[in-house]
Design a protein around this motif. Structure first.
Motif, PDB file in Angstrom:
ATOM      1  N   PHE A   1       0.809  -1.210   0.000  1.00  0.00           N
ATOM      2  CA  PHE A   1       0.000   0.000   0.000  1.00  0.00           C
ATOM      3  C   PHE A   1       0.851   1.274   0.000  1.00  0.00           C
ATOM      4  O   PHE A   1       0.386   2.323  -0.459  1.00  0.00           O
ATOM      5  CB  PHE A   1      -0.981  -0.012   1.165  1.00  0.00           C
ATOM      6  CG  PHE A   1      -2.077  -1.039   0.993  1.00  0.00           C
ATOM      7  CD1 PHE A   1      -2.698  -1.190  -0.239  1.00  0.00           C
ATOM      8  CD2 PHE A   1      -2.478  -1.852   2.035  1.00  0.00           C
ATOM      9  CE1 PHE A   1      -3.696  -2.136  -0.432  1.00  0.00           C
ATOM     10  CE2 PHE A   1      -3.479  -2.792   1.859  1.00  0.00           C
ATOM     11  CZ  PHE A   1      -4.091  -2.936   0.622  1.00  0.00           C
ATOM     12  N   LEU A   2       2.074   1.187   0.479  1.00  0.00           N
ATOM     13  CA  LEU A   2       2.991   2.310   0.320  1.00  0.00           C
ATOM     14  C   LEU A   2       3.306   2.500  -1.162  1.00  0.00           C
ATOM     15  O   LEU A   2       3.292   3.623  -1.678  1.00  0.00           O
ATOM     16  CB  LEU A   2       4.274   2.061   1.110  1.00  0.00           C
ATOM     17  CG  LEU A   2       5.335   3.164   1.042  1.00  0.00           C
ATOM     18  CD1 LEU A   2       4.801   4.469   1.617  1.00  0.00           C
ATOM     19  CD2 LEU A   2       6.603   2.731   1.792  1.00  0.00           C
ATOM     20  N   SER A   3       3.550   1.393  -1.857  1.00  0.00           N
ATOM     21  CA  SER A   3       3.828   1.450  -3.294  1.00  0.00           C
ATOM     22  C   SER A   3       2.623   1.972  -4.065  1.00  0.00           C
ATOM     23  O   SER A   3       2.749   2.840  -4.928  1.00  0.00           O
ATOM     24  CB  SER A   3       4.216   0.052  -3.818  1.00  0.00           C
ATOM     25  OG  SER A   3       5.358  -0.438  -3.182  1.00  0.00           O
ATOM     26  N   VAL A   4       1.439   1.433  -3.747  1.00  0.00           N
ATOM     27  CA  VAL A   4       0.218   1.842  -4.438  1.00  0.00           C
ATOM     28  C   VAL A   4      -0.029   3.338  -4.245  1.00  0.00           C
ATOM     29  O   VAL A   4      -0.366   4.058  -5.193  1.00  0.00           O
ATOM     30  CB  VAL A   4      -0.994   1.032  -3.933  1.00  0.00           C
ATOM     31  CG1 VAL A   4      -2.301   1.650  -4.419  1.00  0.00           C
ATOM     32  CG2 VAL A   4      -0.895  -0.412  -4.397  1.00  0.00           C
ATOM     33  N   GLY A   5       0.132   3.810  -3.016  1.00  0.00           N
ATOM     34  CA  GLY A   5      -0.102   5.221  -2.746  1.00  0.00           C
ATOM     35  C   GLY A   5       0.811   6.126  -3.540  1.00  0.00           C
ATOM     36  O   GLY A   5       0.397   7.210  -3.987  1.00  0.00           O
TER      37      GLY A   5
ATOM     38  N   TRP B   1      -5.338   5.224   3.974  1.00  0.00           N
ATOM     39  CA  TRP B   1      -6.716   4.827   3.668  1.00  0.00           C
ATOM     40  C   TRP B   1      -6.750   3.336   3.337  1.00  0.00           C
ATOM     41  O   TRP B   1      -7.538   2.565   3.892  1.00  0.00           O
ATOM     42  CB  TRP B   1      -7.246   5.666   2.507  1.00  0.00           C
ATOM     43  CG  TRP B   1      -8.608   5.281   1.986  1.00  0.00           C
ATOM     44  CD1 TRP B   1      -8.911   4.255   1.145  1.00  0.00           C
ATOM     45  CD2 TRP B   1      -9.858   5.947   2.270  1.00  0.00           C
ATOM     46  NE1 TRP B   1     -10.256   4.233   0.877  1.00  0.00           N
ATOM     47  CE2 TRP B   1     -10.861   5.247   1.549  1.00  0.00           C
ATOM     48  CE3 TRP B   1     -10.211   7.057   3.039  1.00  0.00           C
ATOM     49  CZ2 TRP B   1     -12.207   5.629   1.586  1.00  0.00           C
ATOM     50  CZ3 TRP B   1     -11.547   7.432   3.079  1.00  0.00           C
ATOM     51  CH2 TRP B   1     -12.532   6.726   2.367  1.00  0.00           C
ATOM     52  N   ASN B   2      -5.861   2.890   2.432  1.00  0.00           N
ATOM     53  CA  ASN B   2      -5.804   1.478   2.055  1.00  0.00           C
ATOM     54  C   ASN B   2      -5.261   0.601   3.174  1.00  0.00           C
ATOM     55  O   ASN B   2      -5.793  -0.476   3.457  1.00  0.00           O
ATOM     56  CB  ASN B   2      -4.923   1.306   0.812  1.00  0.00           C
ATOM     57  CG  ASN B   2      -5.604   1.765  -0.462  1.00  0.00           C
ATOM     58  OD1 ASN B   2      -6.825   1.927  -0.511  1.00  0.00           O
ATOM     59  ND2 ASN B   2      -4.816   1.985  -1.501  1.00  0.00           N
ATOM     60  N   LEU B   3      -4.180   1.056   3.793  1.00  0.00           N
ATOM     61  CA  LEU B   3      -3.519   0.248   4.813  1.00  0.00           C
ATOM     62  C   LEU B   3      -4.439  -0.003   6.007  1.00  0.00           C
ATOM     63  O   LEU B   3      -4.575  -1.145   6.478  1.00  0.00           O
ATOM     64  CB  LEU B   3      -2.236   0.936   5.281  1.00  0.00           C
ATOM     65  CG  LEU B   3      -1.471   0.249   6.415  1.00  0.00           C
ATOM     66  CD1 LEU B   3      -0.973  -1.125   5.972  1.00  0.00           C
ATOM     67  CD2 LEU B   3      -0.307   1.117   6.882  1.00  0.00           C
TER      68      LEU B   3
ATOM     69  N   GLY C   1      -9.522  -5.045   8.380  1.00  0.00           N
ATOM     70  CA  GLY C   1      -9.909  -6.251   7.672  1.00  0.00           C
ATOM     71  C   GLY C   1     -10.987  -6.083   6.623  1.00  0.00           C
ATOM     72  O   GLY C   1     -11.621  -7.062   6.222  1.00  0.00           O
ATOM     73  N   PHE C   2     -11.222  -4.855   6.155  1.00  0.00           N
ATOM     74  CA  PHE C   2     -12.188  -4.649   5.080  1.00  0.00           C
ATOM     75  C   PHE C   2     -11.572  -5.062   3.748  1.00  0.00           C
ATOM     76  O   PHE C   2     -10.353  -5.136   3.603  1.00  0.00           O
ATOM     77  CB  PHE C   2     -12.591  -3.170   4.984  1.00  0.00           C
ATOM     78  CG  PHE C   2     -13.240  -2.614   6.218  1.00  0.00           C
ATOM     79  CD1 PHE C   2     -14.225  -3.325   6.886  1.00  0.00           C
ATOM     80  CD2 PHE C   2     -12.880  -1.367   6.705  1.00  0.00           C
ATOM     81  CE1 PHE C   2     -14.843  -2.800   8.023  1.00  0.00           C
ATOM     82  CE2 PHE C   2     -13.484  -0.836   7.827  1.00  0.00           C
ATOM     83  CZ  PHE C   2     -14.460  -1.552   8.493  1.00  0.00           C
ATOM     84  N   GLY C   3     -12.433  -5.280   2.750  1.00  0.00           N
ATOM     85  CA  GLY C   3     -11.933  -5.412   1.398  1.00  0.00           C
ATOM     86  C   GLY C   3     -11.363  -4.080   0.949  1.00  0.00           C
ATOM     87  O   GLY C   3     -11.861  -3.016   1.334  1.00  0.00           O
ATOM     88  N   VAL C   4     -10.325  -4.114   0.144  1.00  0.00           N
ATOM     89  CA  VAL C   4      -9.716  -2.889  -0.388  1.00  0.00           C
ATOM     90  C   VAL C   4     -10.002  -2.850  -1.881  1.00  0.00           C
ATOM     91  O   VAL C   4      -9.316  -3.473  -2.674  1.00  0.00           O
ATOM     92  CB  VAL C   4      -8.197  -2.844  -0.116  1.00  0.00           C
ATOM     93  CG1 VAL C   4      -7.602  -1.543  -0.631  1.00  0.00           C
ATOM     94  CG2 VAL C   4      -7.914  -3.002   1.365  1.00  0.00           C
ATOM     95  N   SER C   5     -11.055  -2.159  -2.235  1.00  0.00           N
ATOM     96  CA  SER C   5     -11.519  -2.124  -3.628  1.00  0.00           C
ATOM     97  C   SER C   5     -11.704  -3.537  -4.172  1.00  0.00           C
ATOM     98  O   SER C   5     -11.299  -3.849  -5.292  1.00  0.00           O
ATOM     99  CB  SER C   5     -10.540  -1.329  -4.505  1.00  0.00           C
ATOM    100  OG  SER C   5     -10.450   0.002  -4.059  1.00  0.00           O
ATOM    101  N   GLY C   6     -12.301  -4.397  -3.349  1.00  0.00           N
ATOM    102  CA  GLY C   6     -12.608  -5.753  -3.760  1.00  0.00           C
ATOM    103  C   GLY C   6     -11.503  -6.760  -3.515  1.00  0.00           C
ATOM    104  O   GLY C   6     -11.692  -7.964  -3.730  1.00  0.00           O
ATOM    105  N   LEU C   7     -10.349  -6.315  -3.070  1.00  0.00           N
ATOM    106  CA  LEU C   7      -9.198  -7.202  -2.875  1.00  0.00           C
ATOM    107  C   LEU C   7      -8.981  -7.490  -1.395  1.00  0.00           C
ATOM    108  O   LEU C   7      -9.141  -6.610  -0.558  1.00  0.00           O
ATOM    109  CB  LEU C   7      -7.944  -6.572  -3.480  1.00  0.00           C
ATOM    110  CG  LEU C   7      -8.040  -6.196  -4.954  1.00  0.00           C
ATOM    111  CD1 LEU C   7      -6.779  -5.476  -5.407  1.00  0.00           C
ATOM    112  CD2 LEU C   7      -8.283  -7.434  -5.811  1.00  0.00           C
ATOM    113  N   GLY C   8      -8.582  -8.729  -1.091  1.00  0.00           N
ATOM    114  CA  GLY C   8      -8.252  -9.098   0.278  1.00  0.00           C
ATOM    115  C   GLY C   8      -6.769  -8.925   0.541  1.00  0.00           C
ATOM    116  O   GLY C   8      -5.980  -8.710  -0.385  1.00  0.00           O
TER     117      GLY C   8
END
Length: 317
Positions: free
Chosen positions: A145-149, A233-235, A242-249
């Motif tokens: 998620f650091l990379s994605v951000g 937000w993603n992390l 433990g939520f889905g992150v845009s549909g991804l686990g």
């Protein structure tokens, strides 16, 4: 000869000594794709990973390296600008804004969790849950998620929004920035439309999330706030609650959460970004960003660097 001259003027900006915005975007896209392929082939040839595999960590590595490499080439040879002009003019103020972004992203997701938990829509079922070692799994989540951000903000805001806004300056700076923000945010939403469990509502809300993230960029001229918000937000969404992150686990989470509330509100397995709680978080985050910029600078206005390129020597200065 007149036709050739017309075509040349349509493709080439003589005052700036570079191709015009549509061609810059097209060539930049090709560079990003070419560098991504090269990175995968090099990693595969090195024996570190198979070109077709690699999981979450590899996805982060390839995407980040491809973005940095592709945009470095685009900056120098296509956009004719410095790499730092994509919102990375890093100084003390940049780090302060980055810290605010990190806190805001974490705070918004925590608020979403607490509201849902209080309403009985989210039910915690375990803690420190992972598919193997929690420490190793969480490290992968953190790196991903650091990379994605970083790479999603560099592409969507730093490169795409900026080039569209610069290309539309003839319509006026305010109009150019509004259209560029809407266009880049729409692309951002569509790029998530193929994620598992995506719906028209999730795509629309993620598009609005793109506007929220763009706000921090267009008001400051820097990616500090959007990168910070995007990372946490993603992390926190996936790796903490433990939520889905845009549909991804994710392979590890601090709190395992079962979603029991109405999907329209919670977003279901896709995550809060597909529901009204996510939309509320985006609206609160947008207001908080505007407040922070006013607090830091004394005004809320479009930063001039968004539409006024600081080009490398050789063109119009």
């Amino acid at each position: 000869m007149d036709i050739l001259a017309t075509l040349r003027r349509a493709a080439w900006h003589g005052g700036e000594a570079r191709v015009r915005a549509p061609l810059r975007l097209g060539v930049g896209t090709l560079l990003l794709f070419a560098v991504a392929v090269a990175v995968v082939l090099v990693l595969g040839a090195s024996g570190l990973v198979a070109p077709a595999g690699g999981g979450l960590a590899l996805t982060g590595v390839v995407s980040l390296l491809a973005t940095v490499g592709g945009l470095a080439l685009a900056a120098r040879f296509v956009d004719r600008r410095r790499w730092t002009d994509y919102g990375l003019r890093i100084d003390r103020a940049w780090w302060v804004d980055f810290g605010f972004g990190l806190a805001l992203g974490a705070g918004l997701q925590t608020g979403i969790f607490l509201v849902g938990w209080g309403a009985g829509w989210y039910v915690p079922t375990g803690t420190f849950v992972s598919e193997g070692s929690f420490v190793a799994g969480f490290a992968v989540v953190l790196f991903l998620f650091l990379s994605v951000g970083i790479y999603e903000e560099l592409i969507s805001r730093g490169w795409l929004l900026t080039n569209v806004a610069e290309g539309l300056r003839f319509a006026g700076d305010r109009t150019a920035v509004v259209v560029a923000t809407v266009a880049s945010s729409a692309v951002f939403g569509v790029l998530h439309a193929t994620n598992p469990g995506a719906t028209a509502l999730s795509t629309a809300i993620i598009g609005l999330a793109g506007v929220f993230l763009a706000l921090g960029y267009v008001l400051t001229g820097e990616l500090a706030i959007p990168i910070g918000v995007h990372v946490t937000w993603n992390l926190v969404q996936g790796g903490v609650y433990g939520f889905g992150v845009s549909g991804l686990g994710v392979p590890a989470t601090v709190v395992e959460t079962r979603v029991t509330g109405p999907e329209l509100v919670t977003g279901g397995s896709f995550g809060p970004e597909a529901g009204l709680l996510g939309l509320a978080g985006i609206l609160v985050g947008s207001a908080a960003t505007a407040w922070w910029v006013r607090y830091r600078t004394g005004a809320v206005r479009v930063h001039p660097s968004i539409t006024e390129p600081d080009l490398l020597p050789g063109g119009e200065e």
